[in-house]
Scaffold this active site. Sequence first.
Site, PDB file in Angstrom:
ATOM      1  N   ARG A  51      23.304  10.091   8.934  1.00 13.79           N
ATOM      2  CA  ARG A  51      23.087   8.783   9.728  1.00 13.79           C
ATOM      3  C   ARG A  51      22.054   7.943   8.768  1.00 13.79           C
ATOM      4  O   ARG A  51      21.270   8.644   7.907  1.00 13.79           O
ATOM      5  CB  ARG A  51      22.331   9.151  10.876  1.00 13.79           C
ATOM      6  CG  ARG A  51      22.954  10.082  11.668  1.00 13.79           C
ATOM      7  CD  ARG A  51      22.186  10.443  12.990  1.00 13.79           C
ATOM      8  NE  ARG A  51      22.633  11.390  13.868  1.00 13.79           N
ATOM      9  CZ  ARG A  51      22.020  12.285  14.685  1.00 13.79           C
ATOM     10  NH1 ARG A  51      20.901  11.940  15.101  1.00 13.79           N
ATOM     11  NH2 ARG A  51      22.908  12.922  15.407  1.00 13.79           N
ATOM     12  N   ASP A  53      19.432   4.498   9.204  1.00 12.63           N
ATOM     13  CA  ASP A  53      18.830   4.008  10.337  1.00 12.63           C
ATOM     14  C   ASP A  53      19.429   2.453  10.540  1.00 12.63           C
ATOM     15  O   ASP A  53      19.555   1.755   9.495  1.00 12.63           O
ATOM     16  CB  ASP A  53      17.110   3.948  10.185  1.00 12.63           C
ATOM     17  CG  ASP A  53      16.747   5.225   9.983  1.00 12.63           C
ATOM     18  OD1 ASP A  53      17.274   6.075  10.364  1.00 12.63           O
ATOM     19  OD2 ASP A  53      15.496   5.133   9.417  1.00 12.63           O
ATOM     20  N   ARG A 197      11.490   7.038   4.381  1.00  7.51           N
ATOM     21  CA  ARG A 197      10.575   5.705   4.634  1.00  7.51           C
ATOM     22  C   ARG A 197       9.163   6.403   4.667  1.00  7.51           C
ATOM     23  O   ARG A 197       8.394   5.358   4.407  1.00  7.51           O
ATOM     24  CB  ARG A 197      11.272   4.992   5.901  1.00  7.51           C
ATOM     25  CG  ARG A 197      12.507   4.304   5.486  1.00  7.51           C
ATOM     26  CD  ARG A 197      13.132   3.803   6.664  1.00  7.51           C
ATOM     27  NE  ARG A 197      12.363   2.745   7.480  1.00  7.51           N
ATOM     28  CZ  ARG A 197      12.714   2.502   8.802  1.00  7.51           C
ATOM     29  NH1 ARG A 197      13.653   2.996   9.466  1.00  7.51           N
ATOM     30  NH2 ARG A 197      11.726   1.636   9.362  1.00  7.51           N
TER      31      ARG A 197
END
Length: 253
Positions: A51, A53, A197
Site C-alpha cells: 500500500r 498512503d 515518512r
Amino acid sequence: MRTYKLTIAYDGTRYQGWQRQPDTELTVQGILEQAVSALKGYPVEVNGSGRTDGGVHAEAQTASIHLSGKVEEEAFLRELNGMLPDDIRVNGMELVKNGFHARYSAKGKRYEYTVDTREKADVFTRKYCCHFPEKMDLKAMRKAAECLTGKHDFAAFTDRNEDQSTIRKIYDIRIEKQGSKVKLIYEGNGFMYHMVRILTGTLLEVGTGKRTLQETAALLDEGERRKAGFLAPACGLTLKEVYYNPVPKDHSK
C-alpha cells in the site's frame, strides 16, 4: 489462468492511497480493477506490492493479475491505458510463472523522499516535494541514518502495527543534496505503515538540531512512536522500485 506482472506509475495527489476502500472510488487499486475488469469482461483483482498512503506517488509500483488465457501484451496495454485517467499509467506488462504475487514475492523496495529547502516552494515540483525551508546539517543526518540502517525493531516508526513483527531490515539510507533539494533514499526488505515518512521526519529533526544522534539511536530500543519524529507530508514520497531478485551483496550485510 495466466499470471501477469504490471509496472505502474501514478501521481498520488488526488487519490486516497493505493488500496481500494468501500467509501471512495479514488484509490489506485480500485480504478485499475475497474479498468482491467471492463476490458476483460469479468472481475479481475489487482494485487499490489504494498500500500501507498493517500498523496504518495509511485514511479514503479508493481501488481499481479490473473487473466484467463494469454493476451497480446502491447495491445492490452494500449487499450488499458486508454481507459485510465492521465495520472495513472501502466508502463509494463510481462507474463510470469503462476504463483508469483506482487507483494509476497517481493524481496525489497526503494523509496525516495524529496525535500525542497528554498524559501518559496518550487512552482513546478511543489506537488512532489515537502517544502521545508530550513538549514539542515546533512552530516548529522547521515550519521543518524547509519544508526537506523540494518536489522532492527522499528516499532517507534509506525503509526499502526498490523503485522505480527515490527522487525525490518534497512539496507541503505542515502541523503543527497541536489541544488535546493535534499533527497532521502531508502532501501529495505519492507516498510510498515508511515514508516518512511516517520523516518524522514526524525532525520529532518536531527538535521535542524531538534534531535540528537543518541536520541535517534535510542528509539530502536524504546519502541515508542510518540518519541520519534513528525510524520513528513505524503507529497514528498515516491515508490521508485520493487525488487524481486535477491538483494545486492553489498546490501545483504
